[in-house]
Design a protein around this motif. Structure first.
Motif, PDB file in Angstrom:
ATOM      1  N   MET A 299      41.219  19.887 -16.650  1.00  0.00           N
ATOM      2  CA  MET A 299      40.698  19.447 -15.426  1.00  0.00           C
ATOM      3  C   MET A 299      42.066  19.016 -14.585  1.00  0.00           C
ATOM      4  O   MET A 299      42.118  19.126 -13.356  1.00  0.00           O
TER       5      MET A 299
ATOM      6  N   SER B 242      38.679  16.487  -9.833  1.00  0.00           N
ATOM      7  CA  SER B 242      37.901  17.174 -10.720  1.00  0.00           C
ATOM      8  C   SER B 242      37.253  16.291 -11.547  1.00  0.00           C
ATOM      9  O   SER B 242      35.969  16.030 -11.976  1.00  0.00           O
TER      10      SER B 242
ATOM     11  N   LEU C  58      35.417  21.608  -8.123  1.00  0.00           N
ATOM     12  CA  LEU C  58      35.763  22.409  -9.283  1.00  0.00           C
ATOM     13  C   LEU C  58      36.162  24.022  -9.025  1.00  0.00           C
ATOM     14  O   LEU C  58      37.188  24.493  -9.386  1.00  0.00           O
TER      15      LEU C  58
ATOM     16  N   LEU D 250      38.124  25.819 -11.633  1.00  0.00           N
ATOM     17  CA  LEU D 250      37.539  25.602 -13.119  1.00  0.00           C
ATOM     18  C   LEU D 250      36.166  26.295 -13.146  1.00  0.00           C
ATOM     19  O   LEU D 250      35.810  26.084 -14.187  1.00  0.00           O
TER      20      LEU D 250
END
Length: 91
Positions: free
Chosen positions: A31, A40, A84, A89
């Motif tokens: 992250m 995040s 995210l 991510l």
């Protein structure tokens, strides 16, 4: 015509959708790398805490969610997913 679920059932359903779409198993190292566009890690921690608390409260019948609680959880999950996504991510 289908009957709408009560708020308890709706919260259980929302928690299931959140757990399906948000990768709670991400490691901190994954992250926190590269350019950060929103934290995040903090968003995931906040969402995880809320999900865990609601799951425990619902399982133990300690709380009855309101429509405002459902709206808050949905907004928090959407904001978390947005952060995210910005940080690459999730797809």
């Amino acid at each position: 015509m289908r009957k709408k679920p009560n708020t308890r059932t709706a919260m259980y359903q929302l928690l299931e959708v959140i757990q399906e779409h948000i990768p709670f198993g991400l490691k901190e190292a994954d992250m926190c790398q590269g350019i950060c566009r929103g934290c995040s890690k903090k968003m995931m921690e906040m969402l995880d805490a809320e999900v865990s608390q609601w799951r425990a409260d619902l399982d133990n019948q300690l709380a009855e969610p309101t429509l405002a609680d459902l709206v808050f959880m949905e907004k928090l999950a959407r904001r978390t997913e947005k952060v995210l996504r910005r940080n690459h991510l999730v797809d």
